[in-house]
Design an enzyme around this catalytic site. Structure first.
Site, PDB file in Angstrom:
ATOM      1  N   SER A 168     -11.064  15.396  20.708  1.00 38.99           N
ATOM      2  CA  SER A 168     -12.336  15.156  20.031  1.00 38.99           C
ATOM      3  C   SER A 168     -13.470  15.077  21.061  1.00 38.99           C
ATOM      4  CB  SER A 168     -12.225  13.884  19.181  1.00 38.99           C
ATOM      5  OG  SER A 168     -13.292  13.766  18.282  1.00 38.99           O
ATOM      6  N   ARG A 238     -19.333   3.792   9.716  1.00 45.21           N
ATOM      7  CA  ARG A 238     -17.924   4.039  10.029  1.00 45.21           C
ATOM      8  C   ARG A 238     -17.181   4.582   8.813  1.00 45.21           C
ATOM      9  NH1 ARG A 238     -14.577   5.283  14.178  1.00 45.21           N
ATOM     10  NH2 ARG A 238     -12.486   4.416  13.873  1.00 45.21           N
ATOM     11  N   ASP A 334      -7.890  20.266  10.342  1.00 44.49           N
ATOM     12  CA  ASP A 334      -9.053  19.624  10.959  1.00 44.49           C
ATOM     13  C   ASP A 334     -10.319  20.374  10.554  1.00 44.49           C
ATOM     14  OD1 ASP A 334     -10.982  18.457  12.559  1.00 44.49           O
ATOM     15  OD2 ASP A 334      -9.922  18.775  14.447  1.00 44.49           O
ATOM     16  N   HIS A 367      -8.372  15.686  11.325  1.00 38.13           N
ATOM     17  CA  HIS A 367      -8.821  15.601  12.715  1.00 38.13           C
ATOM     18  C   HIS A 367      -8.042  14.562  13.513  1.00 38.13           C
ATOM     19  CE1 HIS A 367     -11.457  15.712  16.163  1.00 38.13           C
ATOM     20  NE2 HIS A 367     -11.707  14.426  16.036  1.00 38.13           N
ATOM     21  N   ASP A 368      -7.709  13.452  12.897  1.00 38.89           N
ATOM     22  CA  ASP A 368      -7.013  12.375  13.597  1.00 38.89           C
ATOM     23  C   ASP A 368      -5.585  12.725  13.978  1.00 38.89           C
ATOM     24  OD1 ASP A 368      -8.942  10.507  14.014  1.00 38.89           O
ATOM     25  OD2 ASP A 368      -8.306   9.126  12.439  1.00 38.89           O
TER      26      ASP A 368
END
Length: 403
Positions: A168, A238, A334, A367-368
């Site tokens: 990232s 967040r 992602d 993405h994680d």
């Protein structure tokens, strides 16, 4: 409701504040004789960078790996976070016998410039005023973060890094290292990243920044001096960002339309759905460990990132003549940094004649994925580093035993 659960103890607030100037980790301090010049123009001095190390530096100082963390990460890649008490954020990747093997490599991980766990950032004390910098700290860039890391690496007596590795925003730093200091990077691993931020990504970040700045407790960035904390705004920021780290399929598999602790909808605005409760939890836990102004700074740094901008807009020119070995990984689900972004870097490296390996990993976790237990990712990183170590002449444990 967020209001009812966003509570932070005095001890938590005090600990988080103390880590900004006096981190529990190692820290390298630079005086007025070693200013850090920023892309925005000004230089800052004195300044400091907080870091952790794992493993041992070999005799010829050739086995150092720099780990670059993502947006809200920190230097505690494989050790307990002093604020949260949780294990390091990449213990699946870094440690004894792990793909980044601390029995073989000397691993460094630093908190980024603009962060809030010991490297100079908006929560740090401004030496000119004795108060937190707040927005008086100049805006920083990914290149500034890398410049600070380079000064740390030099101070540690290391001329060339065996590898720079990150996912990232950490992957952005790895690419920036290879662009800014090609002679100091033997190999680079960039995972789930891009060579520039898209307009969609900038848009998500702007929503988050506006949420922070709209909180009355933000106080124009002077909330620390006022004894306040814009935790509602930061929590919402967040929550919005966390959605981008997952995939539609992973959200559906994990939550679907399941209700939270009830048999039927309540016809109100409490968290009826499990996904609502989950996002609120993510927001609430985040404000206990992260500084709101730091969030503004690191998101702005990624928004400004465009590796080709200083090279006539031609990405291949960034890597022209480089001898660095590259490994890029992306994930099929992602959508924050889709595979096309990594392919663009790979094509540029091919055009520049640089050695590069690339794998798109099939994962439905978004993405994680780079932070999760994805065996194929570990196998690829281990294999790449093993081959690069052989080319660099770094002996493995078995070879060292036979010497």
């Amino acid at each position: 409701m967020l209001d009812a659960t966003l509570t932070e103890t005095d001890a938590q607030a005090s600990l988080r504040r103390s880590e900004a100037d006096n981190p529990s980790s190692l820290v390298m301090r630079f005086g007025t004789d070693a200013p850090l010049t920023l892309d925005a123009g000004p230089a800052i001095a004195p300044w400091q960078i907080a870091y952790q190390t794992y493993g041992e530096l070999n005799a010829d100082r050739s086995n150092a790996i720099l780990i670059c963390h993502a947006l809200t990460g920190d230097q505690h890649v494989a050790s307990t976070n002093p604020v949260t008490g949780k294990p390091g954020w990449w213990t699946l990747m870094v440690g004894p016998g792990r793909p980044i093997d601390t029995d073989r490599f000397f691993v460094i991980c630093s908190n980024v410039l603009g962060g809030c766990l010991g490297t100079t950032g908006p929560a740090s004390t401004n030496p000119d005023t004795g108060q937190p910098y707040g927005l008086d700290l100049p805006v920083v860039t990914i290149a500034d973060m890398v410049r600070a890391q380079a000064m740390l690496v030099t101070a540690l007596g290391i001329d060339q890094l065996f590898a720079v590795v990150g996912g990232s925003m950490g992957g952005m730093q790895a690419l920036q290292w290879a662009a800014s200091y090609p002679e100091r990077v033997f190999s680079a691993v960039a995972i789930a990243t891009s060579y520039r931020h898209s307009s969609q990504n900038i848009a998500f970040h702007e929503v988050g920044r506006q949420a922070v700045m709209a909180d009355p407790d933000w106080c124009g960035g002077r909330y620390l001096e006022a004894g306040r904390n814009p935790k509602k705004g930061l929590a919402v920021a967040r929550m919005a960002a966390h959605i981008t780290y997952m995939s539609d399929r992973s959200l559906h598999q994990k939550f679907g339309r399941n209700l939270q602790d009830r048999e039927a909808v309540a016809f109100g605005f409490d968290a009826d759905f499990q996904i609502e409760s989950y996002l609120r939890h993510q927001g609430m836990s985040f404000v206990d460990r992260f500084d709101a102004n730091s969030y503004l700074y690191v998101t702005r740094a990624t928004d400004y990132f465009d590796l080709a901008a200083d090279h006539g807009g031609v990405l291949a020119n960034v890597f022209r003549g480089t001898k660095t070995r590259f490994c890029l990984l992306s994930f099929t689900s992602d959508w924050l940094y889709p595979t096309a972004e990594s392919r663009a870097v790979v094509h540029a490296l091919n055009a520049a004649g640089a050695p590069v390996s690339f794998v798109e990993i099939d994962s439905d976790r978004g993405h994680d994925s780079f932070l999760l237990d994805i065996p194929e990712q570990f196998r690829i990183v281990r294999g790449f580093l093993t081959g690069a170590a052989r080319a660099r002449g770094i002996a493995g444990p078995a070879e060292e035993d036979n010497r």
